[in-house]
Enzyme design. Structure first.
Site, mmCIF file in Angstrom:
data_model
loop_
_atom_site.group_PDB
_atom_site.id
_atom_site.type_symbol
_atom_site.label_atom_id
_atom_site.label_comp_id
_atom_site.label_asym_id
_atom_site.label_seq_id
_atom_site.Cartn_x
_atom_site.Cartn_y
_atom_site.Cartn_z
ATOM 1 N N SER A 240 0.864 -1.218 -0.031
ATOM 2 C CA SER A 240 -0.136 0.107 -0.142
ATOM 3 C C SER A 240 0.764 1.191 0.033
ATOM 4 O O SER A 240 2.117 1.378 0.091
ATOM 5 C CB SER A 240 -1.066 0.297 1.131
ATOM 6 O OG SER A 240 -0.205 -0.062 2.379
ATOM 7 N N LYS A 241 0.277 2.443 -0.124
ATOM 8 C CA LYS A 241 0.989 3.601 -0.133
ATOM 9 C C LYS A 241 2.040 3.937 1.161
ATOM 10 O O LYS A 241 2.862 4.522 0.955
ATOM 11 C CB LYS A 241 -0.212 4.824 -0.365
ATOM 12 C CG LYS A 241 -0.611 5.010 -1.544
ATOM 13 C CD LYS A 241 -1.516 6.189 -1.700
ATOM 14 C CE LYS A 241 -2.196 6.308 -3.006
ATOM 15 N NZ LYS A 241 -3.066 7.208 -3.303
ATOM 16 N N ARG A 242 1.587 3.303 2.234
ATOM 17 C CA ARG A 242 2.269 3.440 3.182
ATOM 18 C C ARG A 242 3.825 2.777 3.164
ATOM 19 O O ARG A 242 4.776 3.115 3.906
ATOM 20 C CB ARG A 242 1.606 2.907 4.528
ATOM 21 C CG ARG A 242 1.784 1.478 4.860
ATOM 22 C CD ARG A 242 0.709 0.991 5.910
ATOM 23 N NE ARG A 242 0.495 -0.356 5.991
ATOM 24 C CZ ARG A 242 1.268 -1.116 6.490
ATOM 25 N NH1 ARG A 242 2.530 -0.766 7.191
ATOM 26 N NH2 ARG A 242 1.051 -2.481 6.679
ATOM 27 N N HIS A 243 4.019 1.933 2.170
ATOM 28 C CA HIS A 243 5.293 1.187 2.001
ATOM 29 C C HIS A 243 5.880 2.061 1.014
ATOM 30 O O HIS A 243 7.262 1.746 0.845
ATOM 31 C CB HIS A 243 5.033 0.075 1.530
ATOM 32 C CG HIS A 243 4.357 -1.074 2.198
ATOM 33 N ND1 HIS A 243 3.209 -1.526 2.205
ATOM 34 C CD2 HIS A 243 4.975 -1.724 3.541
ATOM 35 C CE1 HIS A 243 2.679 -2.455 3.153
ATOM 36 N NE2 HIS A 243 3.808 -2.543 3.812
ATOM 37 N N GLY A 244 5.608 3.082 0.310
ATOM 38 C CA GLY A 244 6.006 3.666 -0.536
ATOM 39 C C GLY A 244 5.423 3.823 -1.933
ATOM 40 O O GLY A 244 4.168 3.568 -1.905
#
Length: 467
Positions: A240-244
């Site tokens: 997800s976006k929290r991973h990059g």
């Protein structure tokens, strides 16, 4: 039989990196088998589908080198065909009209919830006469699904997956407004496009059993299924976006090369022995569905970055120059002149050794286009102490007399100057590097001086010398 694969994204946003991997696997398998790779845009969700998302999908696929065969199919334009199939199933007795009102369906769900049983349509209109239909209710068309037996998905990745037909209710094929559901549209499109192999994420595995029942109701050939594992982040959670960055176009902006992305994405869930780095041609030769693992793949940004550095170091210099110039223009805020491209081309063999992405490569070359006098970073400022600036002031006249501005003659002059000043060569070369580039790392300082030319080199040294 000619292999036909397809990639069928929904245009509701950027091309997710997982979608890019799915497209790659379909493309690789079609090339491996000498088949065809088709593109279908599943844009039936009119509220969420946008033209900008369609354009982003096209652009990302083309950047990755995953060019499709034939014309793009837009699912929204095929609604009449979807309705035609639903009507054919109705006529054949494999589908029926359901006149349940929304309130009736809600009551059904509440009763099932209270009883602690799975919530699914109970088939109450399956065998009723339409003459019993209540007034004012527009019917949906439902599949008359088999109630006994099992549906077996013979999956090339997941193995045989068996689902009891008792778990599958009579799903809606056509809504009351005449619009087709996703399940119907996908099957009709895959059949009409002659798709032989459906390669998609394992999150679609549950859909496969329902879709197989539509194929069987129409007496259509069922394609080969291959449900590939999802991509997780480094922590094991769904990417997800929290991973990059999770959009394919973001990696293009970050300076990744398409061949590096193809190589890396191919290794997410599929492999060929211990081979980590391989050409696209090798991937096409080696790729096959049974080699895809069932476990979720983990996205490792450090590995991708390292792999990209390998591809940059092995890329043709002229290609890198063409890719870096627009990034240099963004840094400089102006067009890069043909004169400035000359030293860039000359230094590229050394510049690319230090870069893991194109943006880093552009930053490493930015001293060639930055406005004079150069801003120097903290490390270079620490080198350019007052006595060192005086040293540069004394070096400039020694360089003015150099004939034939090439590495040997420049190096000889700097060495002679260092000896005259009773200093080591590095004590002179490092301040020169700081003055010419604004930093303490760069290609060889004599190569930099040669590339900049005599006039520009002397001008930059004077900029940093005492006034």
């Amino acid at each position: 039989m000619t292999t036909v694969t397809r990639f069928a994204p929904s245009p509701t946003g950027f091309l997710h990196i997982g979608g890019a991997r799915t497209a790659l696997f379909n493309w690789l398998y079609s090339k491996h088998t000498g088949g065809t790779f088709l593109l279908r845009i599943e844009d039936t969700d009119a509220e969420r589908s946008t033209q900008s998302a369609v354009d982003a999908i096209f652009d990302s696929l083309q950047w990755l080198g995953l060019n499709w065969d034939g014309e793009v199919v837009f699912q929204s334009k095929r609604a009449p065909r979807h309705r035609e199939v639903a009507e054919a199933m109705l006529a054949a007795g494999t589908a029926y009209r359901c006149y349940c009102s929304p309130a009736e369906l809600e009551q059904m769900r509440e009763q099932q919830k209270a009883a602690g049983v799975p919530m699914r349509y109970d088939g109450r209109w399956r065998d009723r006469d339409p003459s019993e239909a209540p007034a004012g209710i527009k019917p949906v068309i439902r599949l008359k699904a088999p109630r006994a037996g099992e549906t077996v998905i013979r999956d090339q990745v997941q193995g045989d997956v068996t689902i009891s037909n008792e778990q599958l209710d009579d799903m809606v094929l056509l809504r009351s407004d005449g619009s087709p559901t996703y399940m119907l549209a996908v099957v009709v499109d895959d059949h009409d496009m002659a798709i032989t192999h459906i390669i998609r994420g394992v999150d679609h595995l549950n859909n496969a059993a329902r879709q197989m029942q539509i194929y069987q109701a129409m007496n259509w050939h069922v394609p080969v299924f291959a449900h590939i594992p999802l991509i997780h982040g480094p922590d094991g959670a769904k990417l997800s976006k929290r991973h990059g960055a999770v959009g394919a176009e973001a990696y293009r902006e970050m300076g990744y090369l398409p061949e590096a992305m193809r190589n890396y994405l191919a290794r997410l869930g599929w492999g060929h022995g211990d081979d980590e780095i391989f050409t696209t041609e090798q991937a096409v030769e080696w790729f096959d569905l049974p080699q895809i693992g069932r476990s979720a793949a983990r996205f490792d940004y450090d590995k991708l970055r390292s792999l990209n550095g390998h591809y940059i170091q092995n890329a043709a210099d002229e290609r890198l120059v063409a890719l870096v110039v627009p990034r240099l223009e963004a840094i400089a805020g102006r067009k890069v002149t043909d004169t400035e491209v000359v030293p860039l081309r000359q230094l590229m063999p050394e510049l690319k050794k230090r870069a893991k992405d194109l943006n880093e490569l552009a930053e490493g070359a930015s001293f060639l286009v930055r406005k004079r006098p150069l801003d120097v970073d903290a490390k270079a400022e620490a080198v350019l102490k007052p006595d060192v600036r005086s040293l540069l002031g004394r070096l400039t006249p020694a360089l003015e007399g150099v004939d034939g501005w090439q590495v040997p003659s420049i190096e000889a002059a700097v060495r002679a100057f260092a000896e005259a000043e009773a200093r080591k060569l590095g004590d002179v070369a490092q301040p020169v590097r700081a003055a010419l580039t604004g930093r303490t790392t760069s290609p060889g300082v004599f190569d930099v001086m040669t590339a900049l030319g005599k006039a520009e080199t002397l001008a930059r040294l004077r900029d940093q010398a005492p006034k």
